[in-house]
Design an enzyme around this catalytic site. Structure first.
Site, PDB file in Angstrom:
ATOM      1  N   HIS A  30      34.776  40.986  35.224  1.00 36.80           N
ATOM      2  CA  HIS A  30      34.783  41.524  33.854  1.00 36.80           C
ATOM      3  C   HIS A  30      33.967  42.816  33.748  1.00 36.80           C
ATOM      4  O   HIS A  30      33.485  43.165  32.676  1.00 36.80           O
ATOM      5  CB  HIS A  30      34.278  40.481  32.842  1.00 36.80           C
ATOM      6  CG  HIS A  30      35.288  39.406  32.581  1.00 36.80           C
ATOM      7  ND1 HIS A  30      36.252  39.507  31.602  1.00 36.80           N
ATOM      8  CD2 HIS A  30      35.503  38.221  33.193  1.00 36.80           C
ATOM      9  CE1 HIS A  30      37.010  38.415  31.624  1.00 36.80           C
ATOM     10  NE2 HIS A  30      36.575  37.619  32.589  1.00 36.80           N
ATOM     11  N   GLY A  35      49.041  32.006  37.865  1.00 36.96           N
ATOM     12  CA  GLY A  35      48.079  31.439  36.908  1.00 36.96           C
ATOM     13  C   GLY A  35      46.818  30.922  37.570  1.00 36.96           C
ATOM     14  O   GLY A  35      46.081  30.125  37.008  1.00 36.96           O
ATOM     15  N   ALA A  36      46.549  31.364  38.804  1.00 37.37           N
ATOM     16  CA  ALA A  36      45.394  30.853  39.534  1.00 37.37           C
ATOM     17  C   ALA A  36      44.259  31.868  39.602  1.00 37.37           C
ATOM     18  O   ALA A  36      43.261  31.655  40.279  1.00 37.37           O
ATOM     19  CB  ALA A  36      45.817  30.444  40.944  1.00 37.37           C
ATOM     20  N   GLY A  37      44.411  32.987  38.897  1.00 36.82           N
ATOM     21  CA  GLY A  37      43.344  33.994  38.895  1.00 36.82           C
ATOM     22  C   GLY A  37      43.335  34.826  40.164  1.00 36.82           C
ATOM     23  O   GLY A  37      42.332  35.472  40.475  1.00 36.82           O
ATOM     24  N   SER A  47      48.679  37.151  40.528  1.00 46.42           N
ATOM     25  CA  SER A  47      50.108  37.122  40.828  1.00 46.42           C
ATOM     26  C   SER A  47      50.867  38.068  39.902  1.00 46.42           C
ATOM     27  O   SER A  47      51.859  38.683  40.315  1.00 46.42           O
ATOM     28  CB  SER A  47      50.652  35.702  40.698  1.00 46.42           C
ATOM     29  OG  SER A  47      50.408  35.210  39.409  1.00 46.42           O
ATOM     30  N   ASP A  57      42.791  44.866  39.731  1.00 47.49           N
ATOM     31  CA  ASP A  57      43.826  44.168  40.484  1.00 47.49           C
ATOM     32  C   ASP A  57      44.831  45.157  41.071  1.00 47.49           C
ATOM     33  O   ASP A  57      45.185  45.097  42.250  1.00 47.49           O
ATOM     34  CB  ASP A  57      44.556  43.154  39.585  1.00 47.49           C
ATOM     35  CG  ASP A  57      43.590  42.167  38.963  1.00 47.49           C
ATOM     36  OD1 ASP A  57      42.449  42.077  39.438  1.00 47.49           O
ATOM     37  OD2 ASP A  57      43.969  41.485  37.996  1.00 47.49           O
TER      38      ASP A  57
HETATM   39  C1  GLA Z   1      41.742  39.855  35.251  1.00 49.89           C
HETATM   40  C2  GLA Z   1      42.063  41.309  34.911  1.00 49.89           C
HETATM   41  C3  GLA Z   1      41.156  42.259  35.688  1.00 49.89           C
HETATM   42  C4  GLA Z   1      39.684  41.880  35.537  1.00 49.89           C
HETATM   43  C5  GLA Z   1      39.477  40.396  35.812  1.00 49.89           C
HETATM   44  C6  GLA Z   1      38.058  39.963  35.527  1.00 49.89           C
HETATM   45  O1  GLA Z   1      42.072  39.592  36.585  1.00 49.89           O
HETATM   46  O2  GLA Z   1      43.409  41.602  35.210  1.00 49.89           O
HETATM   47  O3  GLA Z   1      41.389  43.577  35.272  1.00 49.89           O
HETATM   48  O4  GLA Z   1      39.214  42.243  34.273  1.00 49.89           O
HETATM   49  O5  GLA Z   1      40.354  39.599  35.042  1.00 49.89           O
HETATM   50  O6  GLA Z   1      37.170  40.579  36.395  1.00 49.89           O
END
Ligand code: GLA
Length: 368
Positions: free
Chosen positions: A17, A102-104, A107, A152
């Site tokens: 974040h 959806g796993a962070g 994707s 990302d």
């Molecule tokens: C998601 C967002 C990123 C980043 C992260 C948290 O993956 O796409 O831009 O803000 O949350 O670090």
């Protein structure tokens, strides 16, 4: 002509974040990928995935938002490209994925970057990596409603095998950090608490941070454009004005940026234990100050703390579900997974998905 694009997921070692706050991040690309196979078609376009979803349309009809969430990634990517070249060729795109959604682990960005990379080649639109990054971010902002940062997309386009990218999200200066975890590995534990970040408090955190900057500027007579520029003394001066919640958010961002810088130093000097400690600190900042964790993530992180074989653990990505990232001794992985899977299921009645994170290169494209 057939085009194959291989677009990876991303792991973020630390710096969560901070991207949309002009701060530091330390991400890498995973060896789990979304593979997209493109071919030109004459009358109609269709996209199908190995998850059983499919859609068909004429690429040159005007953009209309779909009720199916995932289709808006495709339609959004096309509409962004149409701003550059108004007539596009119809195409087929077949998508195969080893990357859980959806796993962070990003994707959605892997999908959008892959679509833009392949479709721009198919339509002879010359794009630099930075263009693809910006267009992909536009898709998330404009068609999905997630006001995310650049981490990302930047990682997916630029990553190198077994390296992390120290990225300054304010000016996009970056440096590759060689990673040697020796007898340790990175382990992801997917909570199976699925999220579509656009429906979480993610955007609220973005606006809380903007509001904090405005309040600090007006009190301290400064012109900061993001939280990462704020110095510690101005933050302390602003504590009352910000109130408890905004003060916690802003402090978290400043502390997390510092943790990224310290992590790089530790990693460059093989101080894995010290780096692991920062992973825990990051987690507790995300849990208590930034408030983007959830009980499943907290349980998984706290469970690791009793094992000397695990040097650090934290929630990873946007939060509100998704997965944790832990630095764990290779020889302990199998035993640990058995233990934690059982505990997790008996507590939450959910399956836990373990993924050993092997770090690989960024997006690849070839003609087949
Ligand atoms: C998601 C967002 C990123 C980043 C992260 C948290 O993956 O796409 O831009 O803000 O949350 O670090």
């Amino acid at each position: 002509m057939k085009i194959k694009v291989t677009s990876p997921g991303r792991v973020n070692l630390i710096g969560e974040h901070t991207d949309y706050n002009g701060g530091y991040v330390l991400p890498c690309a995973l060896d789990l990928t979304i593979d997209l196979f493109f071919e030109k078609k004459s009358n109609e376009s269709y996209v199908n995935t190995d998850l059983g979803y499919s859609m068909s349309f004429d690429v040159n009809t005007a953009f209309k938002k779909s009720d199916n969430h995932w289709e808006n990634y495709v339609l959004g990517a096309i509409n962004e490209l149409k701003q550059i070249k108004s007539e596009l060729s119809n195409f087929s795109c077949s998508i195969k994925s080893t990357l859980p959604s959806g796993a962070g682990i990003s994707s959605s960005s892997a999908l959008v970057c892959g679509l833009i990379k392949g479709l721009s080649r198919l339509n002879e639109i010359k794009l630099k990596n930075s263009d693809i990054i910006n267009l992909s971010r536009n898709v998330e902002h404009k068609y999905i409603g997630l006001l995310g940062g650049i981490m990302d997309q930047f990682t997916i386009l630029n990553a190198k095998k077994n390296m992390a990218i120290l990225l300054n999200c304010e000016n996009l200066e970056s440096k590759f950090i060689n990673l040697e975890f020796k007898e340790y590995k990175l382990l992801l534990l997917d909570t199976n608490v699925k999220h579509n970040l656009a429906n979480t408090d993610y955007n609220q955190r973005v606006s809380e941070c903007k509001e904090s900057v405005q309040l600090i500027n007006s009190l301290c007579n400064k012109n900061y454009s993001n939280l990462s520029q704020v110095n510690k003394s101005d933050l302390s001066l602003s504590e009352d004005k910000l109130g408890e919640t905004l003060y916690k958010r802003a402090s978290y961002v400043l502390n997390e940026n510092q943790r990224v810088i310290n992590s790089v130093e530790f990693l460059e000097n093989n101080k894995l234990k010290e780096f692991g400690q920062l992973m825990y600190e990051s987690h507790f900042g995300l849990k208590n100050d930034y408030e983007v964790s959830c009980k499943e993530l907290d349980f998984l992180v706290e469970y690791t703390m009793k094992y000397d074989e695990i040097l650090g653990s934290r929630m990873m990505g946007g939060g509100f579900g998704g997965c944790t990232l832990s630095l764990i001794k290779d020889s302990f992985i199998i035993e640990f997974i058995e233990l934690i899977k059982k505990e997790y299921f008996s507590k939450f009645k959910r399956k836990l998905n373990p993924i050993i994170a092997n770090l690989d290169q960024g997006i690849q494209m070839s003609l087949i």
